[in-house]
Design an enzyme around this catalytic site. Structure first.
Site, PDB file in Angstrom:
ATOM      1  N   CYS A  62      -6.828  -1.846   2.987  1.00 20.71           N
ATOM      2  CA  CYS A  62      -6.292  -0.667   3.671  1.00 20.71           C
ATOM      3  C   CYS A  62      -6.779  -0.606   5.113  1.00 20.71           C
ATOM      4  O   CYS A  62      -6.143   0.003   5.964  1.00 20.71           O
ATOM      5  CB  CYS A  62      -6.710   0.614   2.953  1.00 20.71           C
ATOM      6  SG  CYS A  62      -6.161   0.637   1.247  1.00 20.71           S
ATOM      7  N   CYS A  90       0.839  -1.197   0.000  1.00 22.68           N
ATOM      8  CA  CYS A  90       0.000   0.000   0.000  1.00 22.68           C
ATOM      9  C   CYS A  90       0.880   1.255   0.000  1.00 22.68           C
ATOM     10  O   CYS A  90       0.430   2.330  -0.345  1.00 22.68           O
ATOM     11  CB  CYS A  90      -0.829   0.030   1.270  1.00 22.68           C
ATOM     12  SG  CYS A  90      -2.575   0.017   1.015  1.00 22.68           S
ATOM     13  N   CYS A 122      -3.999   6.127   2.423  1.00 14.72           N
ATOM     14  CA  CYS A 122      -5.026   6.607   1.501  1.00 14.72           C
ATOM     15  C   CYS A 122      -6.333   6.937   2.232  1.00 14.72           C
ATOM     16  O   CYS A 122      -6.450   6.758   3.444  1.00 14.72           O
ATOM     17  CB  CYS A 122      -5.284   5.528   0.461  1.00 14.72           C
ATOM     18  SG  CYS A 122      -5.890   4.004   1.220  1.00 14.72           S
ATOM     19  N   ASP A 154       1.899   2.447   2.762  1.00 11.12           N
ATOM     20  CA  ASP A 154       1.373   3.179   3.913  1.00 11.12           C
ATOM     21  C   ASP A 154       2.118   2.841   5.189  1.00 11.12           C
ATOM     22  O   ASP A 154       2.670   1.782   5.331  1.00 11.12           O
ATOM     23  CB  ASP A 154      -0.089   2.791   4.155  1.00 11.12           C
ATOM     24  CG  ASP A 154      -0.979   3.206   3.025  1.00 11.12           C
ATOM     25  OD1 ASP A 154      -0.543   4.029   2.219  1.00 11.12           O
ATOM     26  OD2 ASP A 154      -2.102   2.701   2.965  1.00 11.12           O
TER      27      ASP A 154
END
Ligand code: FES
Length: 206
Positions: A114, A43, A70, A45
């Site tokens: 996510c 991701c 995100c 992230d």
């Protein structure tokens, strides 16, 4: 925020994305009792989750989080941060991405992974609290193995999906989202699906 593109998200997701709750403000001195940091390379992230704990009661009294993730990661963690306040550490540890998704209304298929970021970081924060308070025996030691690398789905989640009623590969996919990207995990997932059905229900996939 710009409204020139079409939202794929529910109103609840939008609200939490545009007005995220309990975000860590760099200016504030949040005294955390437990800190968890996790990242999802696929991701791109990273997620930091901080908790304050009522030590006598073992209850999460407050929390903060921060991510460079995100919209889905932001909305998921915002709603998670509201859910866990007032929960015992044991209850909070068990909150799953699917619990978060239910509270959010829904997420686009390809964004569900996510939502695992926030709950992983939360569990890391709870483990950190246990470690700092001499409660290592409470840290869940269950060894889990990631079967679907793309969607971060573990053997443990496959077992839970079977316990929640999945009997076919399609049902397993619906519950966990595994196999929805490259599909390389299908054989191993099917073997495990059969294994858990056999173990818990003494039968095979359809
Ligand atoms: S490894 Fe499961 S979809 Fe790619």
């Amino acid at each position: 925020m710009a409204s020139t593109f079409e939202w794929l998200y529910s109103d609840i997701v939008k609200d939490h994305f545009l007005n995220p709750r309990n975000v860590l403000n760099d200016e504030e001195k949040f005294q955390a009792d437990g800190e968890g940091l996790t990242g999802n390379i696929k991701c791109g992230d990273e997620m930091l989750f901080l908790i304050k704990v009522d030590k006598a009661k073992g209850i999460i009294t407050d929390c903060r989080w921060k991510t460079y993730g995100c919209a889905s990661a932001i909305a998921s963690t915002s709603v998670l941060s509201e859910m866990v306040k007032g929960m015992t550490l044991e209850e909070a540890y068990k909150v799953s991405p699917r619990d978060i998704e239910k509270r959010l209304g829904s997420l686009p298929e390809h964004k569900i992974h996510c939502s695992v970021l926030g709950d992983k970081a939360l569990r890391a924060a709870i483990d950190d609290y246990y470690r700092k308070n001499g409660l290592e025996n409470k840290i869940t030691k269950k060894e889990v193995h990631i079967v679907c690398q793309c969607m971060n789905v573990t053997d443990d989640e496959i077992e839970n999906a079977v316990l929640e009623g999945a009997r076919t590969y399609i049902e397993l996919q619906e519950k966990t989202k595994l196999g929805t990207v490259c599909g390389k995990c299908k054989d191993e997932a099917t073997t495990l699906l059969n294994h858990y059905i056999e173990t818990h229900f003494g039968g095979k996939t359809q």
